[in-house]
Design a protein around this motif. Structure first.
Motif, mmCIF file in Angstrom:
data_model
loop_
_atom_site.group_PDB
_atom_site.id
_atom_site.type_symbol
_atom_site.label_atom_id
_atom_site.label_comp_id
_atom_site.label_asym_id
_atom_site.label_seq_id
_atom_site.Cartn_x
_atom_site.Cartn_y
_atom_site.Cartn_z
ATOM 1 N N ARG A 36 0.829 -1.203 0.000
ATOM 2 C CA ARG A 36 0.000 0.000 0.000
ATOM 3 C C ARG A 36 0.868 1.260 0.000
ATOM 4 N N PHE A 37 1.862 1.290 0.871
ATOM 5 C CA PHE A 37 2.735 2.466 0.930
ATOM 6 C C PHE A 37 3.571 2.599 -0.343
ATOM 7 N N ALA A 38 4.018 1.469 -0.894
ATOM 8 C CA ALA A 38 4.802 1.529 -2.128
ATOM 9 C C ALA A 38 3.964 2.065 -3.281
ATOM 10 N N ALA A 39 2.694 1.629 -3.362
ATOM 11 C CA ALA A 39 1.812 2.140 -4.412
ATOM 12 C C ALA A 39 1.555 3.628 -4.223
ATOM 13 N N PHE A 40 1.384 4.049 -2.981
ATOM 14 C CA PHE A 40 1.178 5.474 -2.693
ATOM 15 C C PHE A 40 2.407 6.283 -3.103
ATOM 16 N N ALA A 41 3.600 5.741 -2.837
ATOM 17 C CA ALA A 41 4.839 6.451 -3.161
ATOM 18 C C ALA A 41 5.128 6.492 -4.657
ATOM 19 N N ALA A 42 4.379 5.732 -5.460
ATOM 20 C CA ALA A 42 4.601 5.735 -6.903
ATOM 21 C C ALA A 42 4.191 7.058 -7.543
ATOM 22 N N HIS A 43 3.395 7.848 -6.832
ATOM 23 C CA HIS A 43 3.021 9.161 -7.360
ATOM 24 C C HIS A 43 4.261 10.043 -7.428
ATOM 25 N N PRO A 44 4.444 10.814 -8.495
ATOM 26 C CA PRO A 44 5.677 11.610 -8.635
ATOM 27 C C PRO A 44 5.869 12.661 -7.552
ATOM 28 N N ASN A 45 4.824 13.095 -6.878
ATOM 29 C CA ASN A 45 4.973 14.108 -5.829
ATOM 30 C C ASN A 45 4.960 13.526 -4.414
#
Length: 544
Positions: free
Chosen positions: A160-169
């Motif tokens: 979940r956190f890795a997917a969230f961190a995939a956003h460029p910002n």
């Protein structure tokens, strides 16, 4: 005086592993022969486990990232510049869970430059997902989002956190990570045994900062039980909204942790796995059932929309442990210049009165000496902590219980919050059928000074974990807090006293003021008696 409430029993796994599995198994020394026998059986088991364990490689070098220089060039930033006098910051207590959540979400919605979050525990339950959703929407608007979470309770939320961190910002980092990934806390601890000494040190800080201008800090982690949304048990907690110079100090502390060698990017740790997308649209807020909180104030979202904020202006300063505290080899080195040391200095300076509110209280010799000195100087000292039936950490309570008689002999007024009688005080929240558990961490000195933050008064906060808090000089803020209390005798808590033959007694008051004297400790069931007998001699106090 020298603990965050993790999910029930989680840190107990550390204590069980460190206290029984490591110290007894390695040394073969126990308080009774049965424990030595247990150690001989555990030693080969732990030898096999260690062979399957993993270690953590050093973090690759990363460029230094600081708070953006133009972070305060925003509506929130301009609001924060409207201080009435130099050296003052604005403060507002947030006792109500729904209002505290609203404050976080509206800051995420109104931020235009940066959002910096630092938490010991960030659950990906309904509350956590609502916060992540608000952060993701901010990132879509171009806001830089940095999320720093202690790794102990991340468990299977890596994806979940890795997917969230995939956003460029968006960036997510985990502090002092366990080398073993995936699975529950106990499984990860067992597979991380070679580094148990390192991973026993945790980042207990709690911060939410918007545009380097407004912040929410205090005792709450991110999870439903911190915002009165759990069906079984909810925490009585306290946050504080801050605006002005102290927020810049909090940002500086966040930057130190973010750039610490102990903070690993989630991408360097997480297993790749698909994660469900965050819900679209505005986050759903829990309905507090009332338009104003216990202090008569509206939600922050309503105040920001309507005009000026209802704040108390006062001098304040941040006290924050350095991130390298966890790497210092000696306990005395970790205690030096710590949040605990600064808070104890505040307590030592009391002239008339001290109120300590602490869910996990183990005073130790230092704490007893401070209380003894307060008694000598006729300083009235009051303690509010959890009763056995309310605490989620029975081992901590057992350690505290060993000090109760001496604390009472030193003239300290001791109150213990009961899980059911807490419901009587509706100011603290709507518990429904759930139990109430104290989680706020505060100290009030001479009705003029306040500490509020993440620190418990125990050895773990003093020299094991890292902490952060605010020291505020404001009689007005203390008066505001006193409005939340139910008089001198804490109707929502048992009052303790020593009866005949030095026997402990618990005094319960009903709504009409009638007293009931209990000679047996409320909540001490046979299973807890057995647990106390088995584990108290094994687990060292400094691991609690």
């Amino acid at each position: 005086m020298f603990r965050e409430a993790p999910p029930a029993g989680a840190l107990a796994h550390i204590r069980a592993l460190a206290g029984v599995g490591v110290e007894l198994a390695v040394t073969g020394i126990g308080p009774v022969p049965a424990m030595r026998t247990l150690a001989r059986w555990l030693l080969p088991l732990f030898a096999l486990l260690v062979q399957a364990c993993t270690s953590l490689a050093p973090r690759a070098p990363l460029p230094y990232e600081a708070t953006l220089p133009d972070a305060r060039d925003s509506p929130l930033g301009r609001l924060a510049q409207q201080v009435p006098a130099a050296g003052l910051s604005g403060f507002r207590l947030l006792p109500d869970g729904a209002f505290a959540l609203d404050a976080r979400l509206v800051l995420a919605q109104r931020a235009e430059r940066t959002l910096d979050l630092q938490y010991y525990l960030f659950r990906c339950d309904a509350i956590g997902l609502a916060v992540l959703q608000a952060l993701a929407q901010a990132a879509e608007r171009g806001v830089r989002v940095r999320l720093l979470v202690d790794d102990l309770h991340v468990d299977d939320d890596d994806a979940r956190f890795a997917a969230f961190a995939a956003h460029p910002n968006v960036q997510v980092r985990l502090f002092n990570p366990l080398p073993a990934r995936g699975g529950g806390v106990l499984s990860r601890l067992v597979r991380s045994l070679p580094e148990l000494r390192r991973i026993n040190h945790r980042m207990h800080n709690k911060l939410f900062i918007a545009d380097d201008s407004l912040s929410v800090s205090g005792g709450r982690n991110i999870g439903r039980e911190y915002f009165m949304q759990d069906a079984d048990a909810n925490f009585i907690d306290m946050d504080i909204l801050a605006l002005g110079p102290v927020v810049r100090e909090q940002s500086a502390s966040f930057d130190r942790y973010w750039n610490s060698e102990h903070a690993y990017p989630i991408g360097a740790l997480a297993r790749t796995a698909p994660a469900a997308p965050l819900p679209a649209g505005p986050a759903a807020l829990p309905d507090p059932g009332h338009a104003q909180d216990a202090l008569g104030r509206a939600r922050l979202s309503q105040e920001l929309a309507a005009g000026p904020l209802d704040l108390i202006w006062a001098p304040g300063r941040v006290v924050a442990d350095l991130p390298d505290k966890i790497a210092r080899p000696e306990s005395a080195q970790r205690f030096a210049d710590s949040v605990t040391e600064h808070t104890l200095d505040l307590v030592r300076g009391a002239q008339r009165r001290v109120l300590i509110i602490c869910p996990y209280f183990i005073p130790g010799k230092v704490g007893l000496d401070i209380m003894r000195d307060a008694q000598r100087r006729q300083v009235r000292t009051t303690l509010l902590t959890n009763a056995l039936g309310a605490t989620d950490e029975a081992l901590v309570h057992f350690a505290y219980a060993g000090y109760r008689r001496e604390v009472l002999r030193l003239g300290v007024e001791v109150y213990e919050l009961g899980p059911d009688i807490a419901r009587r005080l509706r100011k603290l929240g709507n518990f429904g059928r759930s139990q109430g558990r104290l989680h706020a961490k505060m100290a009030i000195v001479d009705e003029t000074q306040m500490f509020i933050g993440s620190m418990n008064m125990d050895e773990r906060s003093a020299s094991v974990n890292t902490e952060v808090g605010l020291l505020i000089d404001s009689p007005a803020l203390v008066r505001d807090f006193r409005r939340l209390m139910d008089g001198e005798h804490f109707r929502s808590a048992y009052r303790l006293r020593l009866g005949e033959n030095d026997r402990l007694q618990w005094i319960d008051r009903d709504d009409d003021g009638r007293e009931e004297v209990l000679d047996a400790e409320p909540g001490l069931h046979p299973w807890l008696r057995l647990k106390r007998w088995l584990l108290t001699p094994i687990v060292p106090e400094d691991l609690l």
